[in-house]
Design a protein around this motif. Structure first.
Motif, short mmCIF file in Angstrom:
data_model
loop_
_atom_site.label_atom_id
_atom_site.label_comp_id
_atom_site.label_asym_id
_atom_site.label_seq_id
_atom_site.Cartn_x
_atom_site.Cartn_y
_atom_site.Cartn_z
N THR A 20 -3.54 -0.82 16.42
CA THR A 20 -3.05 -1.78 17.41
C THR A 20 -3.70 -3.15 17.21
OG1 THR A 20 -2.76 0.04 18.97
CG2 THR A 20 -2.72 -2.19 19.87
N VAL A 21 -4.99 -3.16 16.89
CA VAL A 21 -5.68 -4.44 16.61
C VAL A 21 -5.05 -5.13 15.40
CG1 VAL A 21 -7.85 -5.44 15.81
CG2 VAL A 21 -7.87 -3.79 17.68
N PHE A 22 -4.77 -4.37 14.34
CA PHE A 22 -4.15 -4.96 13.16
C PHE A 22 -2.76 -5.50 13.49
CE2 PHE A 22 -7.59 -3.24 10.87
CZ PHE A 22 -7.59 -3.77 9.60
N ALA A 23 -2.01 -4.74 14.31
CA ALA A 23 -0.68 -5.21 14.70
C ALA A 23 -0.78 -6.50 15.51
CB ALA A 23 0.04 -4.13 15.51
N PHE A 24 -1.78 -6.61 16.35
CA PHE A 24 -1.96 -7.84 17.13
C PHE A 24 -2.37 -8.99 16.23
CE2 PHE A 24 -1.26 -5.70 20.99
CZ PHE A 24 -1.24 -6.64 22.02
N MET A 25 -3.19 -8.72 15.22
CA MET A 25 -3.54 -9.79 14.28
C MET A 25 -2.30 -10.34 13.59
SD MET A 25 -6.86 -10.39 14.13
CE MET A 25 -8.44 -9.66 14.51
N VAL A 26 -1.42 -9.46 13.15
CA VAL A 26 -0.18 -9.91 12.50
C VAL A 26 0.70 -10.67 13.49
CG1 VAL A 26 1.90 -9.15 11.31
CG2 VAL A 26 -0.26 -7.98 10.87
N GLY A 27 0.89 -10.07 14.70
CA GLY A 27 1.77 -10.70 15.68
C GLY A 27 1.27 -12.04 16.16
N ILE A 28 -0.04 -12.16 16.38
CA ILE A 28 -0.61 -13.43 16.86
C ILE A 28 -0.55 -14.50 15.76
CG2 ILE A 28 -2.76 -14.54 17.57
CD1 ILE A 28 -3.42 -11.99 19.13
N THR A 29 -0.91 -14.12 14.53
CA THR A 29 -0.93 -15.09 13.43
C THR A 29 0.46 -15.67 13.16
OG1 THR A 29 -2.75 -13.84 12.44
CG2 THR A 29 -1.62 -15.43 11.04
N LEU A 30 1.50 -14.87 13.34
CA LEU A 30 2.86 -15.36 13.10
C LEU A 30 3.54 -15.85 14.37
CD1 LEU A 30 4.15 -12.60 10.64
CD2 LEU A 30 3.20 -14.84 10.09
N MET A 58 5.56 5.30 -6.16
CA MET A 58 5.82 3.89 -6.45
C MET A 58 4.76 2.97 -5.86
SD MET A 58 9.94 3.85 -5.78
CE MET A 58 9.98 2.05 -5.74
N GLY A 59 3.92 3.50 -4.98
CA GLY A 59 2.86 2.69 -4.38
C GLY A 59 3.30 1.83 -3.22
N VAL A 60 4.45 2.13 -2.62
CA VAL A 60 4.95 1.29 -1.53
C VAL A 60 3.98 1.24 -0.35
CG1 VAL A 60 6.81 1.04 0.18
CG2 VAL A 60 7.35 1.60 -2.19
N PRO A 61 3.41 2.37 0.13
CA PRO A 61 2.43 2.27 1.23
C PRO A 61 1.23 1.40 0.88
CG PRO A 61 3.17 4.54 0.98
CD PRO A 61 3.69 3.79 -0.20
N ARG A 62 0.76 1.48 -0.37
CA ARG A 62 -0.38 0.64 -0.77
C ARG A 62 0.00 -0.83 -0.76
NH1 ARG A 62 -5.39 2.82 -0.46
NH2 ARG A 62 -5.35 4.96 -1.20
N TYR A 63 1.18 -1.16 -1.26
CA TYR A 63 1.60 -2.57 -1.25
C TYR A 63 1.79 -3.09 0.17
CZ TYR A 63 2.38 -1.98 -6.26
OH TYR A 63 2.21 -1.75 -7.61
N ALA A 99 0.15 -1.98 2.79
CA ALA A 99 -1.21 -2.16 3.30
C ALA A 99 -1.83 -3.43 2.75
CB ALA A 99 -2.06 -0.94 2.94
N GLY A 100 -1.59 -3.70 1.47
CA GLY A 100 -2.13 -4.92 0.87
C GLY A 100 -1.63 -6.18 1.55
N GLY A 101 -0.39 -6.18 2.01
CA GLY A 101 0.14 -7.35 2.71
C GLY A 101 -0.32 -7.41 4.16
N LEU A 102 -0.23 -6.30 4.88
CA LEU A 102 -0.55 -6.30 6.30
C LEU A 102 -2.05 -6.49 6.55
CD1 LEU A 102 1.77 -3.38 7.49
CD2 LEU A 102 2.09 -5.82 7.89
N PHE A 103 -2.89 -5.92 5.69
CA PHE A 103 -4.33 -5.99 5.91
C PHE A 103 -4.92 -7.36 5.57
CE2 PHE A 103 -5.29 -1.15 5.51
CZ PHE A 103 -4.40 -0.93 6.54
N LEU A 104 -4.10 -8.25 5.01
CA LEU A 104 -4.56 -9.61 4.78
C LEU A 104 -4.63 -10.44 6.05
CD1 LEU A 104 -2.84 -10.76 1.46
CD2 LEU A 104 -5.29 -10.59 1.88
N PHE A 105 -3.84 -10.06 7.05
CA PHE A 105 -3.72 -10.92 8.24
C PHE A 105 -5.01 -11.07 9.03
CE2 PHE A 105 0.76 -10.45 7.34
CZ PHE A 105 1.28 -11.65 7.77
N PRO A 106 -5.86 -10.04 9.18
CA PRO A 106 -7.14 -10.30 9.85
C PRO A 106 -7.98 -11.35 9.14
CG PRO A 106 -6.71 -7.95 9.79
CD PRO A 106 -5.66 -8.60 8.95
N LEU A 107 -7.99 -11.35 7.80
CA LEU A 107 -8.73 -12.38 7.06
C LEU A 107 -8.14 -13.76 7.30
CD1 LEU A 107 -9.25 -10.56 3.62
CD2 LEU A 107 -10.94 -10.93 5.41
#
Length: 471
Positions: A216-226, A268-273, A275-283
């Motif tokens: 939920t914290v990660f989702a809020f980071m994405v939602g607030i940043t955008l 194919m690594g879709v979950p990893r990719y 995660a790589g995009g979504l986990f950037l938003f807290p930074l």
């Protein structure tokens, strides 16, 4: 050795009183609305008309409160009496209450600290005076401390301690050869593999509360940043981001989960990719936060940004790409899929809420004053608009954790994401549903756990909403 009873030696003394109090509580709850409708009347006042209750409604209301207090006092007597009773007189409830002593101690200390620093805690400090908020806070804290102390509370390992003779046994069943073990009973029975239901329920709280709030914290980071720039700047940026959010919200949630767990998609690594995009938003969020606030103090700003990038980059490499150079951080593939799915599903909803709040708050006087002072757009969004939107966002945060808890239970029930031996509540319900008619406790206990945690989060959100309106 005989099976334990639910109440032990306290049952003959307290059960009749509890049954009588429950009967009175039920009758009062049914009679009070009828009395309100039958005996109430509108009394005109000097400022506005008021609804004046009749005598019967006052009597039934008082009886309801009195019986509710009696039920709560009797339940408390069961718990305290069960903890203080000698071992041979303890029932199932008394032994469970004794196992939960770290939770009771931590809960009492937390409530005492909240009462002591009430004025300094803002909305949280006012919750004990709000009935719904107080109950919700108590339930949420109970499960948080149960998750923290799960290792001390659970008498058995939830995965490896398998006793063949305890398959589908009812609550309070003694273990075969109990003299050689430290714990002689399965307090809430055994599941289909002979594992302790009580230990799995307590350990499941740790799994759920490790994923739901963090996602939920990660989702809020994405939602607030955008959502902040979409609502504040508007234009094509707002149009494009809103279209993407609506596109994600239109995608069927369950279909997304089924797609992410298919071997071809994982290969194919879709979950990893993702995660790589979504986990950037807290930074991104924290970097912009420090830059906008401390831009006039370059040394402090550079230090905060460097610390954020170093620590955040380490967490990002370990969690998103399983590439921690120290080998300390890693998310199992199943947990990564669940985490990414929850963030991906929740972020568009948070984006829409933040965007709507920003559209409403950007025309306020304090925003105009900040613009007059020459403040930058990100400073105004993060340090003027966002703090004034904290009330609705806190309420939505609590509700969204509850929604995420239900979502995790649904995923576990369908066997998606976490491995089958996981003690999380959804997986436990799925494992025990086949024999629900004959052995109800293995699926019933985790279902009650989900219900109580989500109820606590909803009541906590109601309390925060009421207190934020008073603020």
């Amino acid at each position: 050795m005989e099976r334990l009873s639910w109440t032990g030696a306290l049952g003959p003394w307290l059960l009749p009183a509890l049954e009588a109090a429950l009967v009175v509580l039920t009758l009062a709850a049914l009679a009070h609305p009828v009395a309100l409708l039958a005996g109430g009347r509108i009394a005109p006042g000097s400022e506005a008309a008021r609804f004046r209750t009749g005598k019967a409604a006052r009597v039934t209301g008082g009886l309801f409160r009195l019986s509710l207090g009696a039920v709560a006092a009797l339940i408390l007597a069961f718990l305290i009496g069960g903890m203080l009773a000698p071992p041979e007189a303890k029932g199932i409830l008394g032994r469970i209450a004794t196992r939960l002593w770290p939770v009771w101690l931590s809960l009492g200390a937390s409530l005492a600290l909240i009462a002591l620093f009430r004025r300094r805690l803002g909305l949280l400090g006012h919750l004990p005076g709000n009935p719904a908020g107080a109950v919700g806070l108590g339930l949420v804290l109970f499960w948080i401390f149960a998750a923290l102390f799960a290792g001390q509370i659970a008498p058995f390992d939830p995965v490896t301690d398998v006793i063949a003779g305890m398959k589908n046994k009812p609550p309070g069943t003694p273990l075969p050869g109990h003299d050689a073990t430290a714990h002689g009973y399965y307090l809430l029975g055994g599941d289909a593999l002979g594992r302790d239901v009580f230990s799995r329920a307590v350990s499941g709280a740790r799994v759920v509360l490790a994923i739901a709030p963090a996602a939920t914290v990660f989702a809020f980071m994405v939602g607030i940043t955008l959502g902040l720039p979409a609502g504040y700047l508007g234009g094509r940026l707002d149009t494009g981001l809103t279209f993407l959010a609506n596109l994600v919200l239109a995608f069927p949630v369950i279909l997304l989960f089924f797609l992410l767990v298919t071997p071809e998609i994982v290969a194919m690594g879709v979950p990893r990719y993702m995660a790589g995009g979504l986990f950037l938003f807290p930074l991104i969020f924290l970097t912009i936060l420090w830059k906008s606030r401390f831009r006039t103090r370059p040394t402090l700003c550079a230090g905060l940004i460097a610390t954020t990038l170093v620590l955040g980059g380490w967490l990002y490499a370990g969690l998103a790409w399983d590439a921690d150079p120290l080998g300390l951080l890693a998310l199992p593939p199943g947990a990564l899929i669940v985490f990414v799915s929850v963030v991906f599903v929740n972020a568009p909803s948070v984006f829409r809420i933040v965007r709507g709040l920003t559209l409403d708050l950007r025309s306020r006087d304090y925003v105009a004053a900040a613009q007059t002072r020459g403040e930058g757009a990100w400073y105004i969004m993060l340090w003027e608009i966002l703090p004034n939107a904290r009330g609705p966002l806190l309420v939505d945060f609590c509700l969204r954790i509850g929604y995420t808890t239900i979502l995790l239970g649904t995923l576990g029930f369908f066997g998606l994401g976490l491995p089958p031996e996981s003690p999380d509540w959804g997986t436990s319900i799925n494992a025990g549903r086949g024999l629900l008619q004959f052995v109800p406790f293995p699926p019933l206990v985790p279902a009650i756990a989900i219900m109580s945690l989500v109820l606590g989060l909803n009541l906590l959100a109601d309390g925060l909403r009421e207190e934020s309106l008073k603020d």
